[in-house]
Scaffold this active site. Structure first.
Site, PDB file in Angstrom:
ATOM      1  CE  LYS A   1       0.087  -2.194   4.069  1.00 51.43           C
ATOM      2  NZ  LYS A   1      -0.430  -3.411   4.672  1.00 51.43           N
TER       3      LYS A   1
ATOM      4  N   GLY B   1       0.295 -11.908  13.272  1.00 49.68           N
ATOM      5  CA  GLY B   1       0.730 -11.522  11.928  1.00 49.68           C
ATOM      6  C   GLY B   1      -0.152 -10.463  11.268  1.00 49.68           C
TER       7      GLY B   1
ATOM      8  CE  LYS C   1      -4.162  -1.326   4.482  1.00 49.76           C
ATOM      9  NZ  LYS C   1      -4.436  -2.039   5.747  1.00 49.76           N
TER      10      LYS C   1
HETATM   11  N1  HSE Z   1      -1.247  -4.176   9.119  1.00 51.51           N
HETATM   12  C1  HSE Z   1      -2.319  -4.169   8.179  1.00 51.51           C
HETATM   13  C2  HSE Z   1      -3.618  -4.162   8.933  1.00 51.51           C
HETATM   14  C3  HSE Z   1      -2.248  -5.401   7.321  1.00 51.51           C
HETATM   15  O1  HSE Z   1      -3.597  -4.385  10.144  1.00 51.51           O
HETATM   16  O2  HSE Z   1      -4.659  -3.916   8.348  1.00 51.51           O
HETATM   17  C4  HSE Z   1      -3.126  -5.321   6.115  1.00 51.51           C
HETATM   18  O3  HSE Z   1      -2.799  -4.231   5.311  1.00 51.51           O
END
Ligand code: HSE
Length: 437
Positions: free
Chosen positions: A117, A198, A216
């Site tokens: 992104k 993760g 985003k």
């Molecule tokens: N770190 C990002 C989130 C992962 O928590 O949305 C997905 O872009």
């Protein structure tokens, strides 16, 4: 952003032989992509190369064992760039060195599928031009909202509308943290859990301080409103200052707290902001828990369209990546419309929630009210629960709709009061008529 190959070489490759795919990165998402490809065995698509910084370690992972022995593992990017792969799938993130590698891949006639992104928010337009120049594809369906097909949905399904507004929850980590805090968990524990699972970026500040969501939001503004924003100019506010007391007071206001990203066209200006906000309990955004993402796109002709699903995590994101790979392999076309650079402001006309922590003494509410009156802001309610120590007393003031900049102006003088123990917390409150609900 998606650019297409004018020739039919990808299509021919599919018919005549196979479309060869290289993965850059074999972490949470990369290994999930390998698993999805291995499980589904799409005809005509073959994973042939994997680039990773420590191939020996990754090769012994469970996901790696699902792969054919013929897959070439390498920590030398030139092996990929000089190979015969058709599609480079980038799942490493960041601008450097990835941008340079992908430019070389596009220039070498390879299509690129990326979940990156930051790269698409900052460099998307120029990479798309490069892809067009070399008649190859640049796809980034996984860059926003992970497994929720908001990018293909907006590009393909809403290209015929005039989108004026969008809002939603686009960071799974923040939603995971805030929705668990709503249930009573503490911030540090749930952040550690998000990292363990993760969801969080390698530097979780990118999640909690709003930089991931800001990228985003810029991508969404570009594809939905055709407005190119400089991510650095989009106002962000951290969720790390939200405390249990805020959920408690929010509940008294029939609200909860979510990290909301919103953008709205206003002539040549775009109002855009990523921040924790009070969301009414009746809003779908309040029902979104865990890593669920939700994007609400408001069009002039079609009204509101809601996209929702898992926004973070390996397998949901891998689905978006693999879908892009299949689209490239099958030569699918996407709608492309011209984009214009736009100025951006973080100001919105909204009610505001102000939380103060004070060393109590007479006259504090009167002084706060005076500062708000000076800027023309009207108090809507004051909430002060009994039982907190007088030397560290939290209480809340809510205002009627005002510009955020106006409230900030009043808060600058309020913050200088001797009794203020913390910087006042200021959150926009979404109203039922906001499309964010
Ligand atoms: N770190 C990002 C989130 C992962 O928590 O949305 C997905 O872009």
């Amino acid at each position: 952003m998606t650019t297409k190959r004018k020739s039919t070489s990808i299509k021919k490759a599919k018919v005549d032989s196979v479309v060869k795919v290289a993965l850059l990165g074999f972490g949470t998402v990369g290994s999930s992509v390998a698993r999805v490809l291995a499980a589904s065995k799409f005809r005509g698509v073959e994973l042939t190369h994997i680039f990773n910084r420590n191939p020996a370690r990754k090769r012994s992972s469970d996901a790696a064992r699902l792969l054919p022995a013929s897959v070439v593992w390498t920590d030398d990017i030139d092996v990929i760039l000089h190979s015969d792969v058709d599609i480079v799938v980038e799942l490493m993130g960041g601008l450097n060195p990835v941008e340079g590698w992908l430019r070389k891949a596009l220039a070498a006639g390879k299509s690129v599928v990326t979940a990156n992104k930051q790269l698409i928010a900052y460099r998307g337009t120029s990479l798309a031009k490069l892809a067009a120049l070399h008649d190859v594809y640049l796809m980034h369906g996984a860059a926003v909202a992970g497994g929720v097909p908001v990018i293909p949905g907006v590009l393909q399904g809403l290209g015929g509308d005039q989108v004026t507004k969008l809002s939603g929850i686009v960071n799974g980590t923040c939603n995971y943290i805030l929705s668990r805090m709503e249930g009573g968990a503490d911030y540090a524990t749930v952040l550690a859990d998000a990292q363990q699972l993760g969801y969080a970026e390698s530097d979780p500040a990118a999640d909690v301080d709003g930089h991931d969501a800001r990228a985003k939001l810029c991508i969404l503004s570009r594809i939905a409103m055709h407005a190119e924003l400089n991510p650095d100019e989009v106002a962000t506010q951290t969720i790390s200052t939200i405390e249990a007391i805020d959920f408690s007071y929010a509940k008294e206001l029939n609200c909860t707290i979510r990290q909301v990203s919103r953008a709205e066209l206003d002539g040549k200006l775009v109002h855009a902001r990523v921040a924790p906000m009070l969301v009414p309990l009746a809003s779908p955004m309040a029902w979104s828990h865990g890593t669920q993402n939700m994007v609400i796109v408001s069009g002039r002709f079609g009204g509101d369209v809601v996209f929702s699903g898992h926004g973070a995590g390996g397998e949901p994101t891998a689905v978006a990546v693999v879908s892009d790979v299949l689209a490239v392999a099958q030569g699918c076309k996407t709608v492309q419309l011209p984009v214009r650079k736009r100025e951006v402001t973080g100001d919105f006309m909204a009610p505001h929630y102000l939380r103060f922590v004070v060393d109590d003494k007479p006259g504090i509410v009167s002084a706060i009210s005076g500062a708000l009156t000076t800027v023309g802001a009207n108090i809507d309610s004051i909430l002060q629960r009994r039982g907190y120590p007088k030397h560290r007393l939290p209480f809340v003031v809510t205002t009627e709709p005002s510009l955020t900049s106006t409230i900030d102006h009043a808060l600058a003088s309020i913050a200088r009061m001797d009794c203020m123990l913390e910087r006042p917390l200021c959150l926009q409150m979404l109203e039922p008529e906001d499309k964010a609900e």
